[in-house]
Structures are given as C-alpha cells and as structure tokens.
Design an enzyme around this catalytic site. Structure first.
Site, PDB file in Angstrom:
ATOM      1  CB  SER A 138      -1.053   0.000   1.305  1.00  0.00           C
ATOM      2  OG  SER A 138      -1.535   1.284   1.502  1.00  0.00           O
ATOM      3  CE1 TYR A 151      -4.291  -2.037   4.856  1.00  0.00           C
ATOM      4  CE2 TYR A 151      -3.078  -0.186   4.555  1.00  0.00           C
ATOM      5  CZ  TYR A 151      -3.755  -0.995   4.158  1.00  0.00           C
ATOM      6  OH  TYR A 151      -3.955  -1.455   2.748  1.00  0.00           O
TER       7      TYR A 151
HETATM    8  P1  NAD Z   1     -11.559  -5.961  -0.225  1.00  0.00           P
HETATM    9  O1  NAD Z   1     -11.973  -6.086   1.192  1.00  0.00           O
HETATM   10  O2  NAD Z   1     -12.324  -5.643  -1.359  1.00  0.00           O
HETATM   11  O3  NAD Z   1     -10.885  -7.674  -0.527  1.00  0.00           O
HETATM   12  C1  NAD Z   1     -10.155  -7.975   0.323  1.00  0.00           C
HETATM   13  C2  NAD Z   1     -10.036  -9.726   0.032  1.00  0.00           C
HETATM   14  O4  NAD Z   1      -9.076 -10.174   1.274  1.00  0.00           O
HETATM   15  C3  NAD Z   1     -11.491 -10.248   0.126  1.00  0.00           C
HETATM   16  O5  NAD Z   1     -11.542 -11.256  -0.696  1.00  0.00           O
HETATM   17  C4  NAD Z   1     -11.318 -11.110   1.586  1.00  0.00           C
HETATM   18  O6  NAD Z   1     -12.536 -12.085   1.751  1.00  0.00           O
HETATM   19  C5  NAD Z   1     -10.062 -11.481   1.574  1.00  0.00           C
HETATM   20  N1  NAD Z   1      -9.724 -11.625   3.141  1.00  0.00           N
HETATM   21  C6  NAD Z   1      -9.670 -10.799   3.993  1.00  0.00           C
HETATM   22  N2  NAD Z   1      -9.357 -11.294   5.287  1.00  0.00           N
HETATM   23  C7  NAD Z   1      -9.060 -12.649   4.865  1.00  0.00           C
HETATM   24  C8  NAD Z   1      -8.674 -13.703   5.540  1.00  0.00           C
HETATM   25  N3  NAD Z   1      -8.522 -13.545   6.968  1.00  0.00           N
HETATM   26  N4  NAD Z   1      -8.356 -14.839   4.943  1.00  0.00           N
HETATM   27  C9  NAD Z   1      -8.550 -14.850   3.836  1.00  0.00           C
HETATM   28  N5  NAD Z   1      -8.956 -13.709   2.980  1.00  0.00           N
HETATM   29  C10 NAD Z   1      -9.350 -12.904   3.744  1.00  0.00           C
HETATM   30  O7  NAD Z   1     -10.268  -5.190  -0.130  1.00  0.00           O
HETATM   31  P2  NAD Z   1      -9.139  -4.371  -1.295  1.00  0.00           P
HETATM   32  O8  NAD Z   1      -9.421  -3.159  -1.075  1.00  0.00           O
HETATM   33  O9  NAD Z   1      -9.250  -5.061  -2.444  1.00  0.00           O
HETATM   34  O10 NAD Z   1      -7.758  -4.730  -0.616  1.00  0.00           O
HETATM   35  C11 NAD Z   1      -6.810  -6.016  -1.214  1.00  0.00           C
HETATM   36  C12 NAD Z   1      -5.584  -5.792  -0.687  1.00  0.00           C
HETATM   37  O11 NAD Z   1      -5.077  -4.449  -1.269  1.00  0.00           O
HETATM   38  C13 NAD Z   1      -5.225  -5.446   0.895  1.00  0.00           C
HETATM   39  O12 NAD Z   1      -3.988  -6.412   1.191  1.00  0.00           O
HETATM   40  C14 NAD Z   1      -5.327  -3.805   1.043  1.00  0.00           C
HETATM   41  O13 NAD Z   1      -4.554  -3.669   2.249  1.00  0.00           O
HETATM   42  C15 NAD Z   1      -4.537  -3.558  -0.271  1.00  0.00           C
HETATM   43  N6  NAD Z   1      -4.873  -2.277  -0.487  1.00  0.00           N
HETATM   44  C16 NAD Z   1      -5.933  -1.834  -0.816  1.00  0.00           C
HETATM   45  C17 NAD Z   1      -6.208  -0.148  -1.135  1.00  0.00           C
HETATM   46  C18 NAD Z   1      -7.514   0.128  -1.337  1.00  0.00           C
HETATM   47  O14 NAD Z   1      -7.607   1.623  -1.601  1.00  0.00           O
HETATM   48  N7  NAD Z   1      -8.259  -0.485  -1.535  1.00  0.00           N
HETATM   49  C19 NAD Z   1      -5.242   0.597  -1.367  1.00  0.00           C
HETATM   50  C20 NAD Z   1      -3.804  -0.118  -0.952  1.00  0.00           C
HETATM   51  C21 NAD Z   1      -3.664  -1.222  -0.659  1.00  0.00           C
END
Ligand code: NAD
Length: 256
Positions: A138, A151
């Site tokens: 991130s 985080y």
């Molecule tokens: P999201 O909530 O849409 O998806 C997260 C996914 O992780 C889901 O499929 C969920 O079921 C899975 N998950 C959560 N806990 C879990 C567990 N204990 N075991 C197995 N699966 C699990 O989130 P997103 O925004 O798509 O985030 C995905 C990644 O990208 C994360 O690591 C997040 O930190 C990172 N990220 C997101 C953003 C953003 O702005 N959305 C920015 C930077 C980084």
C-alpha cells in the site's frame, strides 16, 4: 504450457480484478477469499475465460489452513509460478483505543500470511528456477497516516519482507516485488470511509475529498485494473531483473 497463479483474497476488490486479468491472460488460478459466494465467483471466471480455477476458503489467520491451500494446489496443478499475497483488512482507530485483537489480526492477515505462503511455494519455485512473488502492500507501506497503526506497521513490514526474499530468491530466478497503491474504491475502502467519518467526526464525502484523495496529487481513485496489469508485467519471464522493489501506484502521493 500455461502458468499458474495463486492469489489470496481474490473474491473481492483488487484481488478479484487481478484474478480476472490473469485468467484473461491464460493463467490457471487458485483463488481464495472469505466471501460466501467464493466458489461461484471462481466457477464464473473459469467459465468466462475457459481456464482452470481452483478455489480455497482458507482463512489467512490460520497457518494450517494456508498449508492445506498451498499443498492442495501444488498437488492438483503441480506448480505455482506466481504468488500474489493480496488478502488484507483494515481497522481505523486512535492508538490508545486500538483493540489488541484487531492489531493481531491485521499483522497476521496483512503480513504473516505472506510469509507463510512464501515459505510453502519456495522449494518448488527454487527447483523450477522460476517464481514471481508480488505482495500487495500500500502507499501505507511507504508513508503513514494517523489512526492506522497496525495497517501501516504491517504494510511497512511487508515491504521489508519483500526485499529480503528478493535477495534470497535472486540466484533461483525468483523475484519479489511489492505494489504500493493509493486509494482504490473497493469494499475495504468503502468501510474505511465510514470508519474515518466516525473517527474524524466529518461526512463521508469529506473523508473522500479531504482525507483520502487529499494526499494524492492526482485526485482520482486508482483503477484496480492498473494494479492487475502491473502484476501481469511483473510475472513475465522477461521481468527477472525487476526485484526487491516497492512500486508506488498512488497518484503522486509519495512524490510530496
Ligand atoms: P477487499 O475488502 O475488497 O478484499 C479483500 C479480500 O481479502 C477479500 O476477498 C477478503 O475475503 C479477503 N480476506 C480478508 N481477510 C481474509 C482472511 N482472513 N483470509 C482470507 N482472505 C481474507 O479489499 P481490497 O481493497 O481489494 O484490498 C486488497 C489488498 O489491497 C489489501 O491487502 C489491501 O490492504 C490492499 N490495498 C488496498 C487499497 C485500497 O484503497 N482499496 C489501497 C492499497 C492497498
């Protein structure tokens, strides 16, 4: 022969977009996530892109479930060529009120699970002299924001872990890179908007404009397919010299 990619947390948001992109590119997939309709999502991708898609509901909190997911995938598909550690959660709270249980969950899911998957694919990648490991970190792997202590700690941690395995993998053509996106509008961010509004006592629209996009020079959410395409590029046979990086995809957030 088509390659195989395991993507954790791929039944929602960024992970789902990555899964679609890899299926479109002809990869066999192992999808994972906690969404109840995970198996149906995986089946639909298998049908749409005419490739093989396995699904595992392994919870990244539990090492034995991660073990089962990776070993099962290796048994059925023989190789895992690309590992994308994407599963992640967030919790927003001032440090003095930050629940210990949430801290532990965030460190386990966002950081420790990547170590656990990596060690399980390592020997096989090493013996085939090919591996591509991509950790979805991130912008918070490079800079901090208030109220996100766990985080930010986990994401800085995964950037360090990425560098270490890049060094260890180099003799075996195993690369490791971290992607550092700014804000992508996914279910995780929708929840954060609500939490931040509560923590800062402001409206949800103000959170989007004044807190989230305020930090990006480009005032737009990052498209998930941009991140997915970067994963495809890093997974290429020819990308062996890109390793140990933490690549910002953040609308200029880190340029400030
Ligand atoms: P999201 O909530 O849409 O998806 C997260 C996914 O992780 C889901 O499929 C969920 O079921 C899975 N998950 C959560 N806990 C879990 C567990 N204990 N075991 C197995 N699966 C699990 O989130 P997103 O925004 O798509 O985030 C995905 C990644 O990208 C994360 O690591 C997040 O930190 C990172 N990220 C997101 C953003 C953003 O702005 N959305 C920015 C930077 C980084």
């Amino acid at each position: 022969m088509s390659k195989t990619a395991l993507i954790t947390g791929s039944t929602s948001g960024i992970g789902l977009e990555i899964a679609r992109c890899f299926a479109r590119a002809g990869y066999k997939l192992i999808m994972n996530g906690l969404e109840e309709n995970g198996p149906e999502i995986a089946k639909a991708i298998e049908k749409e892109f005419r490739t093989t898609v396995l699904f595992s509901s392994a919870n990244m909190l539990f090492p034995e479930q991660i073990d089962e997911m990776v070993k099962g995938a290796l048994q059925q598909l023989n190789t895992i060529d690309v590992l994308i550690n994407n599963a992640g959660i967030q919790h927003v709270s001032p440090v003095e009120d930050f629940p210990i249980e949430k801290w532990n969950q965030i460190i386990s899911i966002n950081l420790t699970s990547a170590f656990l998957t990596t060690r399980l694919v390592w020997n096989q990648m090493k013996s085939q002299k090919f591996g591509r490991i991509i950790n979805i970190a991130s912008a918070h792997g490079l800079v901090a924001s208030e109220f996100k202590s766990a985080y930010v700690a986990a994401k800085h941690g995964i950037v360090g872990f990425t560098k270490t395995i890049a060094l260890e993998g180099a003799p075996y053509n195993i690369t490791a890179n971290a992607l550092c996106p700014g804000y992508v509008k996914t279910p995780l961010v929708e929840k954060q908007i609500k939490d931040q509004a509560r923590a800062h006592q402001i409206s949800e629209r103000e959170v989007e404009n004044k807190i989230m996009l305020h930090k990006q020079a480009v005032k737009e959410f990052i498209p998930a397919d941009l991140i997915a395409n970067m994963c495809i590029m890093l997974s290429d046979e020819k990308s062996g010299t890109i390793t140990g990086t933490a690549i910002p995809i953040d609308g200029g957030w880190n340029a400030q």
